[in-house]
Design a protein around this motif. Structure first.
Motif, PDB file in Angstrom:
ATOM      1  N   GLY A   1       2.269   7.091  -6.592  1.00  0.00           N
ATOM      2  CA  GLY A   1       1.255   8.089  -6.937  1.00  0.00           C
ATOM      3  C   GLY A   1       1.682   9.496  -6.562  1.00  0.00           C
ATOM      4  O   GLY A   1       1.484  10.444  -7.326  1.00  0.00           O
ATOM      5  N   VAL A   2       2.277   9.651  -5.385  1.00  0.00           N
ATOM      6  CA  VAL A   2       2.745  10.978  -4.955  1.00  0.00           C
ATOM      7  C   VAL A   2       3.866  11.464  -5.868  1.00  0.00           C
ATOM      8  O   VAL A   2       3.878  12.626  -6.289  1.00  0.00           O
ATOM      9  CB  VAL A   2       3.207  10.954  -3.481  1.00  0.00           C
ATOM     10  CG1 VAL A   2       3.963  12.220  -3.119  1.00  0.00           C
ATOM     11  CG2 VAL A   2       2.022  10.770  -2.562  1.00  0.00           C
TER      12      VAL A   2
ATOM     13  N   TYR B   1       0.833  -1.197   0.000  1.00  0.00           N
ATOM     14  CA  TYR B   1       0.000   0.000   0.000  1.00  0.00           C
ATOM     15  C   TYR B   1       0.873   1.255   0.000  1.00  0.00           C
ATOM     16  O   TYR B   1       0.615   2.206  -0.746  1.00  0.00           O
ATOM     17  CB  TYR B   1      -0.926  -0.015   1.214  1.00  0.00           C
ATOM     18  CG  TYR B   1      -1.873   1.141   1.281  1.00  0.00           C
ATOM     19  CD1 TYR B   1      -2.973   1.215   0.434  1.00  0.00           C
ATOM     20  CD2 TYR B   1      -1.680   2.163   2.195  1.00  0.00           C
ATOM     21  CE1 TYR B   1      -3.848   2.275   0.491  1.00  0.00           C
ATOM     22  CE2 TYR B   1      -2.548   3.234   2.258  1.00  0.00           C
ATOM     23  CZ  TYR B   1      -3.635   3.282   1.405  1.00  0.00           C
ATOM     24  OH  TYR B   1      -4.487   4.338   1.468  1.00  0.00           O
ATOM     25  N   PHE B   2       1.926   1.256   0.810  1.00  0.00           N
ATOM     26  CA  PHE B   2       2.839   2.400   0.856  1.00  0.00           C
ATOM     27  C   PHE B   2       3.538   2.592  -0.482  1.00  0.00           C
ATOM     28  O   PHE B   2       3.704   3.722  -0.954  1.00  0.00           O
ATOM     29  CB  PHE B   2       3.872   2.228   1.968  1.00  0.00           C
ATOM     30  CG  PHE B   2       4.889   3.336   1.989  1.00  0.00           C
ATOM     31  CD1 PHE B   2       4.551   4.581   2.475  1.00  0.00           C
ATOM     32  CD2 PHE B   2       6.164   3.119   1.498  1.00  0.00           C
ATOM     33  CE1 PHE B   2       5.488   5.609   2.478  1.00  0.00           C
ATOM     34  CE2 PHE B   2       7.098   4.137   1.494  1.00  0.00           C
ATOM     35  CZ  PHE B   2       6.754   5.383   1.992  1.00  0.00           C
TER      36      PHE B   2
ATOM     37  N   VAL C   1       5.708  15.056 -10.202  1.00  0.00           N
ATOM     38  CA  VAL C   1       6.346  15.273 -11.507  1.00  0.00           C
ATOM     39  C   VAL C   1       5.382  15.990 -12.447  1.00  0.00           C
ATOM     40  O   VAL C   1       5.774  16.931 -13.157  1.00  0.00           O
ATOM     41  CB  VAL C   1       6.820  13.929 -12.109  1.00  0.00           C
ATOM     42  CG1 VAL C   1       7.186  14.079 -13.572  1.00  0.00           C
ATOM     43  CG2 VAL C   1       7.979  13.390 -11.311  1.00  0.00           C
ATOM     44  N   LEU C   2       4.119  15.590 -12.459  1.00  0.00           N
ATOM     45  CA  LEU C   2       3.148  16.247 -13.325  1.00  0.00           C
ATOM     46  C   LEU C   2       2.913  17.696 -12.907  1.00  0.00           C
ATOM     47  O   LEU C   2       2.766  18.575 -13.744  1.00  0.00           O
ATOM     48  CB  LEU C   2       1.830  15.477 -13.323  1.00  0.00           C
ATOM     49  CG  LEU C   2       1.857  14.122 -14.024  1.00  0.00           C
ATOM     50  CD1 LEU C   2       0.533  13.407 -13.842  1.00  0.00           C
ATOM     51  CD2 LEU C   2       2.161  14.303 -15.496  1.00  0.00           C
ATOM     52  N   THR C   3       2.872  17.954 -11.616  1.00  0.00           N
ATOM     53  CA  THR C   3       2.641  19.314 -11.132  1.00  0.00           C
ATOM     54  C   THR C   3       3.832  20.213 -11.425  1.00  0.00           C
ATOM     55  O   THR C   3       3.661  21.346 -11.884  1.00  0.00           O
ATOM     56  CB  THR C   3       2.373  19.309  -9.618  1.00  0.00           C
ATOM     57  OG1 THR C   3       1.245  18.484  -9.363  1.00  0.00           O
ATOM     58  CG2 THR C   3       2.113  20.705  -9.102  1.00  0.00           C
ATOM     59  N   VAL C   4       5.025  19.733 -11.185  1.00  0.00           N
ATOM     60  CA  VAL C   4       6.220  20.530 -11.443  1.00  0.00           C
ATOM     61  C   VAL C   4       6.375  20.765 -12.933  1.00  0.00           C
ATOM     62  O   VAL C   4       6.758  21.853 -13.362  1.00  0.00           O
ATOM     63  CB  VAL C   4       7.475  19.840 -10.855  1.00  0.00           C
ATOM     64  CG1 VAL C   4       8.745  20.499 -11.337  1.00  0.00           C
ATOM     65  CG2 VAL C   4       7.403  19.860  -9.346  1.00  0.00           C
TER      66      VAL C   4
END
Length: 83
Positions: free
Chosen positions: A59-60, A52-53, A65-68
């Motif tokens: 995902g984080v 799960y981690f 990467v997508l946000t930056v």
């Protein structure tokens, strides 16, 4: 400022949920992910919390990467206007 505080609180809530799920799912499971190819024949045997981690961390990192990647264009334009 308020937006950053809200995002931090939301992120901490998600981390708490991850911790809670990890504490209550300590048994070993078989993890299958047929798209990866290797886990279709030989699944990964690990604790549910660890898997799960790992999925959460991927995902984080992907979201970061997508946000930056999308935010760098705005910074470049404002820096060129300042000159």
């Amino acid at each position: 400022m308020l937006k950053a505080v809200f995002r931090t609180i939301a992120f901490l809530a998600i981390l708490f949920i991850m911790l809670y799920v990890g504490m209550n799912n300590t048994h070993d499971i078989k993890f299958f992910f047929p798209l990866a190819g290797t886990t279709e024949k030989t699944p990964i045997h690990a604790s549910a919390a660890l898997i799960y981690f790992g999925v959460f961390a991927i995902g984080v990192l992907g979201g970061t990467v997508l946000t930056v990647g999308t935010g760098s264009g705005r910074g470049g334009r404002s820096a060129s206007k300042a000159k």
